[in-house]
Design an enzyme around this catalytic site. Structure first.
Site, PDB file in Angstrom:
ATOM      1  N   LYS A 271       0.711  -1.126   0.210  1.00  0.00           N
ATOM      2  CA  LYS A 271       0.059  -0.044   0.000  1.00  0.00           C
ATOM      3  C   LYS A 271       0.846   1.127   0.085  1.00  0.00           C
ATOM      4  O   LYS A 271       1.806   1.430   0.803  1.00  0.00           O
ATOM      5  CB  LYS A 271      -0.936   0.004   1.178  1.00  0.00           C
ATOM      6  N   ARG A 349     -11.087 -10.873  -1.489  1.00  0.00           N
ATOM      7  CA  ARG A 349     -12.037 -11.637  -2.384  1.00  0.00           C
ATOM      8  C   ARG A 349     -11.483 -12.895  -2.606  1.00  0.00           C
ATOM      9  O   ARG A 349     -12.203 -13.737  -2.775  1.00  0.00           O
ATOM     10  CB  ARG A 349     -12.300 -10.896  -3.794  1.00  0.00           C
TER      11      ARG A 349
HETATM   12  N1  BES Z   1      -8.601  -4.024   2.761  1.00  0.00           N
HETATM   13  C1  BES Z   1      -8.578  -3.098   1.384  1.00  0.00           C
HETATM   14  C2  BES Z   1      -9.868  -2.280   1.222  1.00  0.00           C
HETATM   15  C3  BES Z   1      -9.883  -1.079   2.352  1.00  0.00           C
HETATM   16  C4  BES Z   1      -9.693   0.052   1.713  1.00  0.00           C
HETATM   17  C5  BES Z   1     -10.681  -1.310   3.550  1.00  0.00           C
HETATM   18  C6  BES Z   1      -9.591   1.157   2.612  1.00  0.00           C
HETATM   19  C7  BES Z   1     -10.757  -0.001   4.133  1.00  0.00           C
HETATM   20  C8  BES Z   1     -10.510   0.835   3.858  1.00  0.00           C
HETATM   21  C9  BES Z   1      -8.667  -4.248   0.409  1.00  0.00           C
HETATM   22  O1  BES Z   1      -8.156  -5.435   0.522  1.00  0.00           O
HETATM   23  C10 BES Z   1      -7.919  -3.563  -0.959  1.00  0.00           C
HETATM   24  O2  BES Z   1      -6.701  -3.454  -1.008  1.00  0.00           O
HETATM   25  N2  BES Z   1      -8.632  -3.280  -1.927  1.00  0.00           N
HETATM   26  C11 BES Z   1      -7.904  -2.853  -3.138  1.00  0.00           C
HETATM   27  C12 BES Z   1      -8.641  -3.343  -4.217  1.00  0.00           C
HETATM   28  C13 BES Z   1      -7.810  -3.170  -5.684  1.00  0.00           C
HETATM   29  C14 BES Z   1      -6.342  -3.726  -5.456  1.00  0.00           C
HETATM   30  C15 BES Z   1      -8.545  -3.715  -6.769  1.00  0.00           C
HETATM   31  C16 BES Z   1      -8.733  -1.205  -3.204  1.00  0.00           C
HETATM   32  O3  BES Z   1      -9.729  -1.030  -2.690  1.00  0.00           O
HETATM   33  O4  BES Z   1      -8.042  -0.248  -3.299  1.00  0.00           O
HETATM   34 MG    MG Z   2      -6.088  -5.395   0.322  1.00  0.00          MG
END
Ligand code: BES
Ligand code: MG
Ligand code: ZN
Length: 494
Positions: A271, A349
């Site tokens: 991230k 997912r």
């Molecule tokens: N855990 C995150 C989603 C999330 C983001 C939860 C902010 C709470 C606050 C999830 O695993 C994630 O990283 N999702 C990505 C998906 C993308 C890589 C397709 C996202 O939402 O950016």
């Molecule tokens: Mg994630």
């Protein structure tokens, strides 16, 4: 903290503060039981425009050394509903706590009760108790202790038993919600998969739930390869926890599946630092889906609901080491479909896909999953509700009914089949993310839909609501506990 229902007169009640609800149309819609002197004082304040009865507006009427009346605005009568009641109750509680009051009464008069006493008392006590939640177990200093010891609900209706039962039930549900909030608020060096496993075992023992834990070996044996893949970069052992509550004979269970990523670093697609700070901040909350399902089955057991429930918690960290799963890996899922990993940060997912297809063995009447799945859900609906998707109209409608009963809002997003092409992979059956900008929350839902064949399924993306930065209504910064009241209401109607 004690909440009691009472019929005693507004003047007589033995408390420091009495909240009197006032609609903007006052004295229209005011209770006949209000003492004349109080009515006169409120009228005077309204004439002087010191107080207008606007939602959550407060105006103190001094009475004696021992008692203060606070006129509490409830807005316009035509706008009044249980949502407004919850907001008013939490404001009253906040205000009483700030004033270091030991006891207060709230006059829940007939105009506030509307038609259903049980519902009104439930809304009152849930929002009141929820707004008293504190997370200070990790603080060694400045723990400000609560002064508030007693809250009295003054009623006009003579159905004290109904009210007392509603209070008791709310207390049980709020206990479970607090468990969820603690789990989400605790840091990731404490709450890891094995911590949740231990909590699950404790709760199972206490409420006589069946508890099965699949560790690394069993996860491999059962071909939960997507869950395994996500866990590879972590030293913590992943787990699939199955809790079973049996409250009815000859009913198929509702299966509740939760995403339980106890820390989401993003994996090799680490991230980044964006805008105001690191996107990794607060990724301890990525197990909120699991915490929600855990709390819901616990609440079902506490209330001895007349239904069967299975909670399936997919627990892992998403971290980085030399064995971590990579972009371009192809993994064969529990369902048999092959998945090309195109983003290691789309891990939720993956663990859910395996947990969903594994859950088919429980022959669910309905299967519902909850997950902090996509950041995009915040773009879709902001922070006042969760995104809902699914493949069964009746189930979605039932969830919407519970959403409107509890004020835990859901907004349905479409799973239009054309969007399947966004997950086409050139080497596998599907990929786990689409790279271009697009309907991210829907795409995640489309992905999951591949793993629920033959089941009536709904997906709650709670990323937008599971935590809040600001204090809002009855939730303080941190975990909101969103979803427990919604799902308990849904289960009650099964
Ligand atoms: N855990 C995150 C989603 C999330 C983001 C939860 C902010 C709470 C606050 C999830 O695993 C994630 O990283 N999702 C990505 C998906 C993308 C890589 C397709 C996202 O939402 O950016
Ligand atoms: Mg994630
Ligand atoms: Zn995640």
């Amino acid at each position: 903290m004690k909440i009691i229902a009472s019929l005693s007169n507004v003047l007589d009640s033995n408390v420091e503060v009495v909240y009197v609800p006032v609609f903007e149309e006052f004295p229209k819609y005011a209770s006949k039981e209000l003492p004349e002197k109080v009515v006169a004082k409120i009228k005077e304040a309204m004439n002087d425009k010191k107080f207008e009865g606007k939602l959550k507006q407060c105006y103190s009427v001094y009475w004696s050394d021992k008692k203060t009346f606070i006129a509490m605005g409830v807005g316009k009568k035509e706008d009044y509903n249980s949502d407004k009641l919850r907001q008013v109750c939490s404001s009253a509680t906040r205000c009483a706590v700030n004033k270091k009051v030991k006891s207060y009464a709230f006059f829940l008069d007939g105009n506030l009760v509307d038609v259903n006493l049980e519902k009104a008392v439930q809304s009152f006590s849930e929002s009141t108790l929820l707004s008293l939640y504190k997370f200070n177990v990790l603080k060694t200093k400045d723990k400000n202790n609560e002064n508030l010891k007693e809250i009295v609900i003054l009623l006009e209706h003579k159905k004290l038993e109904v009210a007392s039962k509603a209070i008791k039930e709310s207390q049980e549900v709020v206990e479970s919600i607090s468990r969820m909030r603690d789990l989400v608020n605790l840091p990731p060096n404490i709450v890891n998969p094995s911590y949740i496993v231990n909590e699950a075992k404790k709760v199972a023992k206490k409420y006589k739930l069946k508890c099965t834990v699949l560790g690394r070996k069993e996860i491999e044996k059962n071909n939960l390869n997507l869950l395994k893949a996500v866990s590879l970069g972590s030293d913590e052992e992943p787990a699939l926890v199955v809790l079973e509550y049996n409250g009815a004979k000859n009913k198929k269970p509702v299966v509740l599946v939760g995403k339980g990523i106890t820390y989401d670093s993003g994996g090799l697609n680490i991230k980044p630092y964006i805008g105001r700070g690191p996107a990794m901040r607060n990724m301890k909350t990525d197990m909120a889906g699991s915490a929600l399902m855990f709390a819901t089955i616990e609440a079902a057991a506490r209330l001895r609901l007349d239904c069967n429930v299975v909670a399936v918690l997919a627990l892992s960290e998403n971290m980085i080491n030399g064995r971590a799963y990579k972009c371009d890996d192809v993994v064969k899922s529990h369902a048999g479909l092959t998945v090309e990993i195109t983003n290691t940060d789309a891990e939720g997912r993956l663990v859910l896909a395996d947990a969903l297809s594994y859950s088919k063995k429980f022959s669910p009447s309905y299967i519902i999953n909850a997950a902090t799945l996509t950041g995009a859900s915040m773009l879709a609906v902001g922070y006042m509700g969760a995104c809902l998707m699914g493949n069964d109209k009746e189930l979605l409608e039932k969830l919407q009914i519970s959403a409107s009963c509890t004020g835990e809002r859901l907004w349905e997003l479409p799973l239009w089949e054309e969007y399947n092409e966004l997950l086409d992979s050139s080497v596998a059956d599907l990929k786990n993310s689409h790279e271009a900008a697009g309907p991210g929350t829907v795409v995640a839902g489309m992905f999951l839909q591949n793993f629920v064949e033959g089941m009536k399924w709904a997906h709650l993306d709670i990323a937008s609501v599971s935590t809040t930065e600001k204090d809002r209504h009855f939730t303080k910064s941190g975990s909101t506990g969103f979803g427990v009241r919604l799902l308990v209401d849904f289960l009650k109607k099964q």
